[in-house]
Scaffold this active site. Structure first.
Site, PDB file in Angstrom:
ATOM      1  N   CYS A 120      12.021  25.709 -13.134  1.00 43.14           N
ATOM      2  CA  CYS A 120      13.437  25.640 -14.287  1.00 43.14           C
ATOM      3  C   CYS A 120      13.104  26.910 -14.618  1.00 43.14           C
ATOM      4  CB  CYS A 120      13.607  24.750 -14.193  1.00 43.14           C
ATOM      5  SG  CYS A 120      13.956  23.596 -12.973  1.00 43.14           S
ATOM      6  N   CYS A 138      18.542  20.449 -21.611  1.00 42.25           N
ATOM      7  CA  CYS A 138      18.371  19.182 -20.379  1.00 42.25           C
ATOM      8  C   CYS A 138      17.696  18.122 -21.422  1.00 42.25           C
ATOM      9  CB  CYS A 138      16.471  19.288 -21.190  1.00 42.25           C
ATOM     10  SG  CYS A 138      15.702  19.335 -22.952  1.00 42.25           S
ATOM     11  N   CYS A 154       9.917  24.321 -17.869  1.00 44.35           N
ATOM     12  CA  CYS A 154       9.394  24.152 -16.736  1.00 44.35           C
ATOM     13  C   CYS A 154       8.630  24.930 -16.111  1.00 44.35           C
ATOM     14  CB  CYS A 154       9.866  22.864 -16.165  1.00 44.35           C
ATOM     15  SG  CYS A 154      10.058  21.292 -16.352  1.00 44.35           S
TER      16      CYS A 154
END
Length: 232
Positions: A199, A224, A196
């Site tokens: 991040c 994650c 993302c």
């Protein structure tokens, strides 16, 4: 540039794994995040095991360059990549309670964000499948050093395959350049690992290839939840 015999052996081994999956582990699906490893697997699957499905997790916070690559890959391979999105009501509740960037505040809030944007959509993507495929490599992170080519994914209840597990970063890029495989433009801006947008950051020369992912956390927590092993 010609391929080294060692890399050709790895390609042949990966193709053999993919063909066996298509023949013996159907229905199978490949989780494509459009990273460099995943583009190698996309190329191999489309050429050698086209019956394997391909899906992607669209978290809603991906970089523009990742969407550009999705489009380019669809044109290049003529294959549909099924998207899975987070449930909008869960995202709305999280943001209302914590704010849009709360994942910077704690590992717990970051993992909650990853769960709603990645883990839960993954569970839907894997529903009804016998096996799934990833682009994980042992070299990528301390959390991945004990992974094998094939392992039982107890958390999701199906077999998981990592055909590139023994590939090096050089192997991946030698393949991409030799076969002119499309890749994310962010890689040319020192982003070896891309997730993302908020991040992910570029890394400095000499930094670990995963240093740009969740850089504010310790390396041991940098997953994650997609690839965590279920423990008793």
């Amino acid at each position: 540039m010609s391929l080294s015999p060692a890399l050709q052996d790895k390609i042949d081994a990966a193709v053999a794994v993919l063909r066996a999956i298509a023949a013996e582990q159907a229905p199978s699906t490949f989780a494509n995040s459009f990273g460099a490893e995943d583009m190698v697997l996309t190329d191999l699957i489309c050429q050698h095991a086209p019956a394997i499905e391909i899906f992607t997790l669209d978290t809603g916070r991906l970089p523009a360059e990742t969407y550009d690559l999705m489009q380019a890959a669809m044109v290049r391979y003529g294959k549909r990549f099924t998207p899975y999105f987070p449930k909008h009501e869960v995202v709305e509740q999280y943001i209302a309670a914590h704010g849009p960037n709360a994942f910077y505040e704690s590992v717990e809030l970051r993992k909650s964000c990853c769960h709603m944007r990645k883990v839960e959509p993954l569970q839907r993507a894997l529903h009804g499948k016998k096996s799934w495929i990833t682009g994980l490599r042992r070299e990528q992170a301390p959390t991945r050093t004990d992974l094998g080519v094939s392992e039982w994914d107890a958390g999701n209840g199906l077999q998981k395959f990592n055909p590139l597990i023994d590939w090096t970063n050089k192997d991946v890029w030698d393949y991409i350049r030799h076969f002119n495989v499309p890749y994310n433009a962010l890689h040319d801006r020192h982003y070896p690992s891309i997730g993302c947008a908020p991040c992910t950051r570029a890394i400095a020369v000499g930094e670990d290839i995963r240093a740009g992912r969740w850089w504010w956390e310790n390396p041991e927590s940098k997953e994650c939840g997609l690839h965590n092993k279920k423990t008793a």
